[in-house]
Structures are given as structure tokens and as C-alpha cells.
Design a protein around this motif. Structure first.
Motif: not given
Length: 231
Positions: A36-59
């Protein structure tokens, strides 16, 4: 009885998955830099990702990816505000942003490739690695002409911020930085209507969700800005 035993067996597998590493968790900072007019304006957010097993018999074993966190709020001073929502603009959700930032192809093709990526992401977390999020994966950007009025939401073109905010304003970069900091949970201080909209389960226009939204305010909900359900 047989159905009960099958369900019990699946529950045991899921619990074992949590104990023996089938469930993967990591956190990252979503950082938005605006010039913004040669100055940096910043914003931050911390996000958590979770990967869980998607269990389907036979797949073959696959993972289901979920996330918890909130949108990024950038205070532009007299120019207003810019918010990077949790809504995908045209591709992946925030659950895949680290994949998009650190790997050439965000979606893995096999369980073995997923396992390798999880190992790499753990190493990247230890190093606090940082990489730019490719422009095609930048989430939906919006602004509120009046912060206290959710209906005043407007979409912002990431390639043309000056169209909304005037000359001298441009998106500098969107970054993904691996971290172990706590998930951010303070957006309601900036968007005072957020808690009420979430409790009522309505869109920003105050109406029930529609399969065919006519406006941006009818398309977006509290979940577009904050989702803290999966930890």
C-alpha cells in the motif's frame, strides 16, 4: 451381530490409526502481504491440517483431509480491509495449501506418495520452511465496505487490488510457512457479526443457505471465514 462386529473392528482400526501414525497433523501460517503506497501491510492466520484414514473395505487406503482455522484479515488503514477467506477461488481448499506451495502437484496419486509427502512436511515443519502459494491457488479474496455489516461484502480480484482499493495497492505475495504455533481464533474481534451468523447457520445476507445463491453475501457463511471443528 455381524454388523456390530464389523463396526467395532473399524473403530479399532481408526483408534489404532491415531496411535500408530495413520493420522497426520501439521500447522502452517497463511500470510498475506499487500503493498500500500510502497509499504507492506500483512495479515497471518495459523491453520491446522488433519489427514485421517478413509477406510473402505476392499479399497486401497486413502486419506481424508480436513482443516481448522480462520481467514486472514489484513488492515489496509484508510484503504479498508482485505480478507483471504477459507473458500477456494478455483482450486484447492486450505487443507491442501502446503501441498500446493511445496510440491509441484498438490494432489498425490497413491498412498505411498502420500506417506512420503507427510514425511517431507514433517521435515519442513521442523525447518519452519516457507514458500509462496502459487497464484492459481490463492483463496477467494473479499473486503467489507462496512465491517459491522456482513452484506457489504465484495469480491476482490487478486491480480487487480487497485480496482477495489485505488492506485498504489497491490497483492505482494501469499505465503505458506510451516509452524507449530496455536491455531488462530480471534477473527470475531474484527468481524463482530461472525458468532451470531454461525449460531443462526445463515449466509451473510441473513437468509438460509441456498443451492443457487444470487449474490456473494448469499453464497458465503461463517464457515467461509472460520472453521474450528477438526483438531
Amino acid at each position: 451381530m455381524r454388523k456390530f462386529l464389523i463396526l467395532a473392528g473399524l473403530m479399532i482400526v481408526l483408534v489404532a490409526g491415531c496411535e500408530f501414525g495413520l493420522v497426520e497433523r501439521y500447522r502452517y501460517k497463511l500470510i498475506v502481504d499487500v503493498e500500500v503506497d510502497d509499504q507492506i501491510k500483512s495479515g497471518t492466520s495459523v491453520i491446522q491440517v488433519v489427514h485421517r484414514p478413509d477406510i473402505v473395505p476392499g479399497r486401497p487406503l486413502k486419506h481424508q483431509s480436513t482443516f481448522s482455522g480462520q481467514a486472514v484479515f489484513v488492515d489496509l488503514g484508510s484503504r479498508g480491509n482485505l480478507i483471504a477467506t477459507l473458500e477456494p477461488r478455483n482450486s484447492f481448499s486450505p487443507a491442501y495449501f502446503p501441498m500446493a506451495a511445496f510440491f509441484r502437484y498438490p494432489a498425490s496419486a497413491s498412498a505411498d506418495e502420500q506417506k512420503e509427502r507427510f514425511a517431507q512436511l514433517k521435515a519442513l515443519s521442523i525447518r519452519r520452511a516457507k514458500s509462496a502459494l502459487p497464484s492459481e491457488h490463492i483463496p477467494l479474496l473479499v473486503t467489507f465496505r462496512t465491517l459491522h455489516e456482513p452484506k457489504s461484502v465484495e469480491q476482490v480480484d487478486p491480480a487487480a487490488l487497485e480496482t477495489t482499493f485505488g492506485p498504489g495497492v497491490r497483492l505482494k505475495a501469499v505465503w505458506i510457512e510451516m509452524t507449530d504455533a496455536p491455531v488462530t481464533d480471534d477473527l470475531a474481534r474484527k468481524l463482530p457479526w461472525l458468532t451470531d451468523i454461525a449460531a443462526k447457520k445463515v449466509a451473510l445476507d441473513g437468509e438460509a443457505a441456498s443451492l443457487h445463491p444470487r449474490t456473494l453475501a448469499s453464497r458465503l457463511s461463517a464457515g467461509s471465514f472460520q472453521f474450528l471443528g477438526f483438531r
